[in-house]
Structures are given as structure tokens and as C-alpha cells.
Write a protein that holds these residues in place. Structure first.
Motif, PDB file in Angstrom:
ATOM      1  N   VAL A 167       0.764  -0.976   0.076  1.00 53.32           N
ATOM      2  CA  VAL A 167      -0.061  -0.013   0.072  1.00 53.32           C
ATOM      3  C   VAL A 167       0.697   1.321   0.084  1.00 53.32           C
ATOM      4  N   ALA A 168       2.058   1.181  -0.494  1.00 51.16           N
ATOM      5  CA  ALA A 168       2.982   2.393  -0.358  1.00 51.16           C
ATOM      6  C   ALA A 168       2.277   3.366  -1.264  1.00 51.16           C
ATOM      7  N   PRO A 169       2.675   4.716  -0.941  1.00 46.75           N
ATOM      8  CA  PRO A 169       1.873   5.830  -1.825  1.00 46.75           C
ATOM      9  C   PRO A 169       2.751   5.762  -3.035  1.00 46.75           C
ATOM     10  N   GLY A 170       2.336   6.417  -3.923  1.00 46.45           N
ATOM     11  CA  GLY A 170       2.963   7.108  -5.213  1.00 46.45           C
ATOM     12  C   GLY A 170       4.058   7.845  -4.994  1.00 46.45           C
ATOM     13  N   SER A 171       4.758   8.104  -5.967  1.00 45.16           N
ATOM     14  CA  SER A 171       5.991   9.046  -5.895  1.00 45.16           C
ATOM     15  C   SER A 171       5.387  10.593  -5.790  1.00 45.16           C
ATOM     16  N   ALA A 175       6.438  12.917  -2.710  1.00 48.80           N
ATOM     17  CA  ALA A 175       7.065  14.307  -2.802  1.00 48.80           C
ATOM     18  C   ALA A 175       5.893  15.453  -2.157  1.00 48.80           C
ATOM     19  N   TRP A 176       4.639  15.189  -2.200  1.00 48.75           N
ATOM     20  CA  TRP A 176       3.792  16.136  -1.750  1.00 48.75           C
ATOM     21  C   TRP A 176       3.883  16.285  -0.149  1.00 48.75           C
ATOM     22  N   PHE A 177       3.913  15.057   0.347  1.00 46.21           N
ATOM     23  CA  PHE A 177       4.251  15.020   2.015  1.00 46.21           C
ATOM     24  C   PHE A 177       5.683  15.578   2.397  1.00 46.21           C
ATOM     25  N   SER A 178       6.544  15.115   1.430  1.00 48.70           N
ATOM     26  CA  SER A 178       7.812  15.893   1.770  1.00 48.70           C
ATOM     27  C   SER A 178       7.918  17.199   1.819  1.00 48.70           C
ATOM     28  N   GLU A 179       7.361  17.964   0.763  1.00 48.98           N
ATOM     29  CA  GLU A 179       7.064  19.354   0.492  1.00 48.98           C
ATOM     30  C   GLU A 179       6.504  20.013   1.946  1.00 48.98           C
ATOM     31  N   GLU A 180       5.163  19.258   2.224  1.00 48.96           N
ATOM     32  CA  GLU A 180       4.395  19.671   3.583  1.00 48.96           C
ATOM     33  C   GLU A 180       5.318  19.505   4.812  1.00 48.96           C
ATOM     34  N   VAL A 181       6.012  18.658   4.950  1.00 48.52           N
ATOM     35  CA  VAL A 181       6.904  18.543   6.222  1.00 48.52           C
ATOM     36  C   VAL A 181       7.926  19.492   6.046  1.00 48.52           C
ATOM     37  N   ASP A 182       8.489  20.032   4.906  1.00 45.55           N
ATOM     38  CA  ASP A 182       9.597  20.993   4.985  1.00 45.55           C
ATOM     39  C   ASP A 182       8.904  22.340   5.346  1.00 45.55           C
ATOM     40  N   ALA A 183       7.853  22.538   4.580  1.00 44.05           N
ATOM     41  CA  ALA A 183       7.148  23.853   4.885  1.00 44.05           C
ATOM     42  C   ALA A 183       6.614  23.979   6.286  1.00 44.05           C
ATOM     43  N   MET A 184       6.499  22.899   7.086  1.00 50.00           N
ATOM     44  CA  MET A 184       5.872  22.737   8.509  1.00 50.00           C
ATOM     45  C   MET A 184       6.985  23.187   9.248  1.00 50.00           C
ATOM     46  N   GLU A 185       8.380  22.616   8.646  1.00 50.05           N
ATOM     47  CA  GLU A 185       9.721  22.801   9.480  1.00 50.05           C
ATOM     48  C   GLU A 185       9.863  24.349   9.409  1.00 50.05           C
ATOM     49  N   ARG A 186       9.845  25.017   8.352  1.00 45.78           N
ATOM     50  CA  ARG A 186      10.310  26.400   7.912  1.00 45.78           C
ATOM     51  C   ARG A 186       9.248  27.071   9.022  1.00 45.78           C
ATOM     52  N   SER A 187       8.013  26.814   9.090  1.00 49.34           N
ATOM     53  CA  SER A 187       6.857  27.323   9.710  1.00 49.34           C
ATOM     54  C   SER A 187       7.259  27.407  11.344  1.00 49.34           C
TER      55      SER A 187
END
Length: 201
Positions: A167-171, A175-187
């Protein structure tokens, strides 16, 4: 995928809160007043049009007139526009295509870069300043703990999802999740800096 009025209204509300509430961003906003930025995202059938005025930003899905600048990209690349330093590498790599006045997308990127995502600021009117700071700090600690735990267990989890459960997510989702984590980290980093300034006073 079609852009619904709900998507454009939600995006408009979020961008106006982020970009038009802070008086410190007035000079950066004024450079964009009267400009139209069209975003053509590969995931959507219709463009997303940002119309800048002195008082607010309108987000439209239907625009018949010309735009000052058209940006062709994907959803996963969009968060990278917050970093002005990323623009040139994104254009060179082909992840970002710009038609029209390049200065419009540069000014938009600069405005997004200057905007601080401060959750406490949005919570304060409802719960008060002290409670908002406490909630933000608590959320930040929880986020750090979760991120650390996920990092420690990433290999095990990846193997279980891809090899056992399939059930692994698609690429794109990854990528979207990774960007969201980075955005949250910057916040959270911006919030930390702000709290440090408040404590220094």
C-alpha cells in the motif's frame, strides 16, 4: 482534475491571511498591485489565476484576459516558490516554465518568502496570546517528536508497506508529503525565532 470554487475560495482565504494581514509586507505587496499571475499546474485542467490589488488577492479559475506572467509547473514544485534562491535552478531544470514578465513571479516568490507562517497569530483572536503561544509550542514539540520517530522507523515502515502490505504511496504523494513536512519545518523555525525575540524583550 477540475478547480472547484471551494478550492479557489480556500486558497484565496489562506493567501490573503498570510500575505495581506502583515503591515510589514506592504512594500512587497505594492510591487504586485495590478499584476496578474497565472499558474498552470499539470494536475489541473484549468489555470489558477492570482489577481493582486492594493487591498487583497483574488484567486480565480476562470480568466479571459491576458496575464502579466504565466508559470507552468506542478503541485510538488509550487512550495519551492517560497524560496527565492530556488527560482533559477527550477527554471534551468525544467520544473518551472515562465512566460511573460519574469519579475512578477520573482516578486511573488519574494512576498511568499517574507511572509511568516505563524500559527499563534491566527489562534490568538480566539484563545488569547498566551494560550496561542502555548498551543504553538506544544504543537511544535509534538511535531518534532513525531518527525524524529518517523525518521527512526522509516526503513522498517517502508519495507512493511511496500513488501508486505503493498500500500505504499505513489511518488507524487511522497513528494507532496515531503514538501508539506519541509513547509511545516520552516514555519516552526520562524515561530521559534519569533518566540526567541519575544523572550529577549
Amino acid at each position: 482534475m477540475k478547480l472547484t470554487p471551494l478550492i479557489t475560495a480556500g486558497l484565496e482565504t489562506a493567501l490573503n491571511r498570510m500575505l495581506y494581514r502583515d503591515r510589514g509586507l506592504k512594500a512587497a505587496r505594492q510591487r504586485l498591485t495590478g499584476k496578474v499571475l497565472m499558474l498552470r499546474l499539470s494536475e489541473f485542467s484549468h489555470p489558477l489565476v492570482l489577481v493582486f490589488s492594493d487591498q487583497q488577492l483574488d484567486v480565480l479559475a476562470d480568466w479571459q484576459d491576458n496575464s502579466d506572467c504565466t508559470v507552468i509547473t506542478s503541485l510538488k514544485t509550487l512550495p519551492k516558490l517560497r524560496d527565492r534562491q530556488q527560482l533559477t535552478p527550477l527554471i534551468r531544470s525544467g520544473e518551472l516554465q515562465v512566460e511573460g514578465d519574469l519579475q512578477v513571479v520573482q516578486q511573488f516568490s519574494a512576498l511568499m518568502d517574507l511572509a511568516e507562517l505563524d500559527p499563534a497569530e491566527y489562534l490568538a483572536p480566539w484563545v488569547g496570546d498566551i494560550a496561542a503561544q502555548g498551543i504553538s509550542q506544544g504543537a511544535q514539540r509534538v511535531f518534532r517528536l513525531v518527525k524524529g520517530e518517523v525518521g527512526r522507523r522509516q526503513d522498517d515502515l517502508g519495507q512493511v508497506l511496500t513488501e508486505e502490505w503493498r500500500v505504499a504511496p505513489g511518488s507524487l504523494e511522497l513528494a507532496w508529503f515531503s514538501e508539506e513536512v519541509d513547509a511545516m519545518e520552516r514555519s516552526l523555525e520562524a515561530l521559534n525565532a519569533r518566540l526567541a525575540q519575544l523572550e529577549a524583550k
